[in-house]
Write an enzyme that holds these catalytic residues in place. Structure first.
Site, short mmCIF file in Angstrom:
data_model
loop_
_atom_site.label_atom_id
_atom_site.label_comp_id
_atom_site.label_asym_id
_atom_site.label_seq_id
_atom_site.Cartn_x
_atom_site.Cartn_y
_atom_site.Cartn_z
N LEU A 534 0.82 -1.22 0.00
CA LEU A 534 0.00 0.00 0.00
C LEU A 534 0.85 1.26 0.00
O LEU A 534 0.45 2.28 -0.55
CB LEU A 534 -0.93 0.02 1.22
CG LEU A 534 -2.05 -1.02 1.26
CD1 LEU A 534 -2.78 -0.94 2.58
CD2 LEU A 534 -3.01 -0.82 0.10
N GLY A 537 6.27 4.07 4.73
CA GLY A 537 6.41 5.16 5.67
C GLY A 537 7.85 5.28 6.14
O GLY A 537 8.76 4.62 5.64
N GLY A 538 8.06 6.16 7.11
CA GLY A 538 9.40 6.37 7.61
C GLY A 538 9.97 5.17 8.33
O GLY A 538 11.18 5.07 8.51
N PHE A 539 9.11 4.23 8.75
CA PHE A 539 9.60 3.11 9.54
C PHE A 539 9.25 1.76 8.93
O PHE A 539 9.20 0.77 9.62
CB PHE A 539 9.06 3.20 10.97
CG PHE A 539 9.57 4.39 11.69
CD1 PHE A 539 10.90 4.53 11.97
CD2 PHE A 539 8.72 5.42 12.04
CE1 PHE A 539 11.40 5.64 12.63
CE2 PHE A 539 9.20 6.54 12.69
CZ PHE A 539 10.54 6.65 12.99
N VAL A 542 3.85 -0.84 4.35
CA VAL A 542 2.48 -1.15 4.74
C VAL A 542 1.86 -2.00 3.64
O VAL A 542 1.96 -1.66 2.45
CB VAL A 542 1.65 0.13 4.96
CG1 VAL A 542 0.24 -0.23 5.41
CG2 VAL A 542 2.32 1.02 6.00
N LYS A 556 1.43 -3.01 9.02
CA LYS A 556 2.64 -2.19 9.02
C LYS A 556 3.80 -3.05 9.49
O LYS A 556 3.85 -3.49 10.64
CB LYS A 556 2.45 -1.00 9.96
CG LYS A 556 3.65 -0.06 10.07
CD LYS A 556 3.32 1.09 11.01
CE LYS A 556 4.49 2.02 11.19
NZ LYS A 556 4.18 3.10 12.14
N ASP A 653 4.17 14.03 14.72
CA ASP A 653 4.47 13.79 13.30
C ASP A 653 3.20 13.91 12.46
O ASP A 653 2.91 13.07 11.61
CB ASP A 653 5.11 12.41 13.10
CG ASP A 653 5.83 12.30 11.76
OD1 ASP A 653 6.15 13.34 11.17
OD2 ASP A 653 6.07 11.17 11.31
#
Length: 846
Positions: A534, A537-539, A542, A556, A653
């Site tokens: 999908l 992200g920063g970590f 997903v 995630k 954030d």
């Protein structure tokens, strides 16, 4: 000399006529009998509001000239109509377009050999005629009615003779009695506007489809049926078509019209190579933006895989396969990549052999094939299926709510598997093929049931074991037993003990957070396949998944090198599990497996706000009403975090990519890995590890590591400006001597030009006072000093109150450029870079 004088007499008369045109005070948009425009003086007609212009132009690198209508004041010239497509004016000739006293419009070219009429409307009128160029781009030749009724009679109009362009006000259709069609015809080449090889128009066979034909009769592309409301079902989701097209039937005339959203300038151009390009006018930059093109992928070309061949995109190239029960008509040609012959049935239908037993194979996500027979009086899918089953000539069916029951007989042509969306096609198959498929389904179902039973049984044993261990007070022993006997499950104690993992909900009741096995999530996400991805992200990544019960989830999967360790993971689990609000994303469970850490969320089909807001093809879906609802929803989510939640949480954030949208476009704040919990009396905190995204960080947090609820207010202000402008905050670097969106917005607000900030796609339909109020609230939220910023309860009050008395925002000091020379130097740099979208994880505060 005498012959020389006579040869140039027409040009002299044309010049005199032009002077008379001016002397008689004719308006800029109108010609009266005897008046003309000429290549000699470069005269033109301009519509009343300056939208369109009629004159002479030369296309591309050609020196030939044509009389044409184009958009006034937009460069390069974008023509919508050309009169003399097949008869250009040679470079050596002069010409004039004259409304004669007989009522005819004539294009005359003069040369040494005398006058030549190269184009005309072929109209004669007993009454005085008038030629007028309208602001819709239509050139109309009209005269007063000769009967007693009076009024004006249209004798000729340019919209009846479309060139390569279709715009608002034109009609693309057919006379069902005479067969006469109004079509768009491509140019012969990029520099030659003569009629080319491609035409586009309404299907003459009676369907509601729009076709592009090659060489007049060969289908090259088709739109699929019109669903009667918002789209053509043969085109993957396209927001531009939403509410734009309308199919009308008036007498024997059946035609499409188009209405552009927000009164914007849009044009559909059939290029010389058969590609339809859709252009939107970008007012701020005064250019045409190529919104999308079709067909561009090989599968989009009509019948790319031949009859009964299914086309699937492999990049821009096609990958062809035969339907179940079919085989290539020519195996040799098929293997050589020539799919035009398509596929033929390998096994005959049972009904063709006077037997019963035929069933259907479902093919999802399809562009439905051509030559459908529509039955709008069949009101549901079951009735449609029954109708097809009772007719042996019916080989497939589909039911589309807005179109009705669609049946096919014979070969299935132009089968295309969409990358996204599409419709279910039910293809009739003999029982023998269904029987074999049925055995495979039984085996797969049995294995799946066994796995589910095993998982449930193990989960029950795990729960019983933990319950027993807690009763005996042997926590450490339970851990060792659990890891040795049920190693694929992890308990809450893996978060450094139960005392560090919240066990009460907001209401003080104990909550049970489901713990998923890694194998379960791997199966649900197709082994974390790229097709299920999908976003990123920063970590970590997903993925979309589906649980055995059919529930869709978003998983995630944290990267081992992401920077989010056990603390952040535990943080996110605790926060989201405890915090329940309609504007916060819902956590369904989690998983720890070795170094793997995964969070399982509810799946939100519209993904994140930035996917809509910063995508030109989707931005138009966010009208002001939707955007305001998103703004208010985000604010109420923050209100819950800052005040109404017992924990008092600072997100740290908040940005567009962390705002998810559900099916109703309701916003949900996500990604709590950076969030911090405040104590009851605590108002701010200092950190040595600044985390978040540059561009959204408040000055005190980015420079000193000090954060509070006012840090989230600052981020909300930036987000509010992005929603209003439809642009990323990083796109305003050095725009009007401003370092970012804050400085630029303040400058326009201070100069009372704040309306220039509004996204052009919503400017015509939004409530200007409401948007201006939101801009001022945003500027209050992004003030340099945290003390000056309003808290979220006041923000909501100011946004939702129609008549608030708003404070005056202070001038930002960190976001305005003070040295024009330095700004100019930066603007001229070939390598101007921005870090506004970079997530910072290890920055020491001062």
């Amino acid at each position: 000399m005498l012959s020389f004088s006579f040869s140039f007499l027409p040009l002299f008369l044309s010049l005199i006529s032009s002077l008379c045109f001016l002397a008689h005070g004719a308006t800029n948009d109108t010609l009266n009998p005897g008046q003309s425009i000429s290549t000699i003086d470069g005269s033109t007609l301009v519509s009343e509001k300056g939208v369109f212009e009629l004159g002479f132009f030369s296309p591309g690198n050609s020196s030939n000239r044509y009389v044409a209508i184009w958009y006034h004041g937009i460069s390069p010239i974008a023509t919508i109509w050309i009169g003399n497509r097949e008869n250009p004016i040679p470079p050596s000739s002069s010409a004039s377009l004259t409304l004669t006293n007989s009522g005819n419009l004539e294009l005359v070219a003069g040369s040494a050999n005398g006058n030549v009429t190269i184009w005309s409307t072929n109209i004669t009128s007993q009454n005085s005629t008038t030629l007028k160029l309208g602001d819709d781009g239509n050139l109309i030749l009209s005269a007063a009615n000769s009967d007693a009724s009076g009024g004006i009679k249209v004798l000729w109009e340019s919209f009846d003779y479309m060139s390569d362009t279709f715009i608002q006000g034109m009609r693309m259709g057919i006379n069902t009695k005479t067969g006469e069609r109004q079509v768009v015809t491509s140019w012969r080449s990029p520099n030659d506007p003569a009629p080319g090889n491609f035409t586009m128009g309404l299907d003459p066979d009676g369907s509601t489809q729009v076709f592009i034909w090659k060489n007049g009769t060969t289908p090259y592309w088709r739109s699929g049926e019109w669903n009667g409301a918002s789209n053509f079902i043969g085109i993957p989701w396209r927001p531009l078509y939403s509410k734009g097209f309308d199919l009308q039937t008036v007498g024997n005339e059946r035609y499409y019209t188009y209405t552009a959203a927000n009164n914007s300038l849009q044009r559909f151009v059939l290029q010389w190579n058969g590609v339809e390009s859709i252009y939107l006018y970008e007012q701020q930059q005064n250019v045409w933006e190529d919104f999308w093109d079709q067909p561009v992928k090989q599968c989009e070309v009509y019948g790319a895989c031949g009859p009964n061949g299914l086309c699937t995109n492999n990049g821009d190239l096609a990958s062809c396969s035969c339907l179940d029960g079919f085989e290539p008509k020519s195996d040799k040609e098929w293997k050589a990549g020539n799919w035009s012959g398509g596929c033929v049935r390998r096994v005959a239908l049972d009904c063709q052999q006077n037997r019963s037993g035929d069933g259907y194979k479902t093919i999802p996500g399809m562009k439905l094939p051509d030559h459908a027979i529509r039955f709008q009086n069949i009101g549901d899918s079951d009735s449609c299926r029954s109708y097809c089953s009772n007719n042996c000539s019916c080989v497939a069916y589909a039911f589309v709510q807005t179109v009705g029951c669609m049946l096919w007989s014979g070969d299935l042509i132009d089968l295309y598997h969409f990358d996204v969306d599409g419709y279910d096609l039910f293809v009739k198959e003999p029982r023998s093929l269904l029987h074999s498929n049925h055995h495979v389904a039984i085996i797969a179902g049995t294995v799946s049931a066994a796995l589910v039973f095993l998982l449930v049984g193990c989960s029950f044993l795990w729960w019983k074991f933990i319950h027993r261990s807690k009763t005996k007070g042997s926590l450490n022993m339970s851990r060792r037993s659990q890891q040795s006997s049920l190693g694929f499950l992890r308990s809450r104690e893996d978060f450094s003990g139960p005392s560090q993992f919240a066990d009460e909900s907001e209401e003080g009741k104990k909550f049970e957070l489901p713990l998923f096995t890694f194998d379960c999530l791997a199966i649900a996400t197709n082994k974390f396949g790229s097709s299920n991805k999908l976003g990123e992200g920063g970590f970590g990544l997903v993925y979309k998944g589906m649980l055995p019960g059919g529930e869709e989830i978003a998983v995630k999967r944290l990267s081992a090198t992401s920077g989010q360790g056990v603390e952040e993971f535990k943080n996110e689990v605790i926060l989201i599990a405890k915090l329940q609000h309609r504007n916060l994303v819902r956590l369904l469970g989690c998983c720890i497996h070795g170094e793997e850490r995964l969070l399982v969320y509810e799946y939100l089909p519209n993904k994140s706000l930035d996917a809509f807001l910063f995508d030109p093809s989707k931005r138009g879906l966010l009208d002001w009403k939707t955007r305001f609802n998103i703004i208010e929803g985000i604010a109420r989510g923050l209100l819950y975090l800052h005040r109404d939640s017992r924990l008092r949480v600072v997100h740290r954030d908040l940005k567009a990519s962390n705002i998810l949208l559900d099916k109703d476009m309701e916003p949900k704040i996500s990604d709590f890995g950076m969030a911090r919990i405040f104590g009851g009396d605590q108002n701010q905190e200092n950190t040595n590890r600044v985390v978040g995204t540059l561009g959204y960080m408040s000055p005190e947090y980015a420079m000193e590591g000090i954060f509070s609820v006012k840090s989230d207010v600052y981020s909300f202000g930036i987000l509010l400006l992005e929603i209003i402008t439809g642009e990323r905050n990083s796109s305003f670097h050095y725009k009007d001597d401003s370092l970012n969106i804050v400085g630029y917005a303040y400058k326009l607000w201070y100069e009372e030009r704040a309306s220039d900030l509004i996204d052009p796609t919503i400017k015509e339909t939004c409530s200007i006072p409401e948007v201006l109020r939101c801009i001022q609230v945003a500027l209050l939220c992004v003030q340099d000093l945290a003390y000056d910023r309003p808290e979220i309860p006041l923000v909501i009050k100011m946004i939702t109150n129609d008549n608030p008395s708003l404070p005056v925002p202070r001038r930002p000091t960190f976001t305005l450029q003070g040295y024009s020379s330095e700004t100019s130097a930066m603007k001229s740099s070939d390598e101007l870079m921005t870090a506004c979208d970079v997530t910072i994880t290890r920055l020491q505060g001062r």
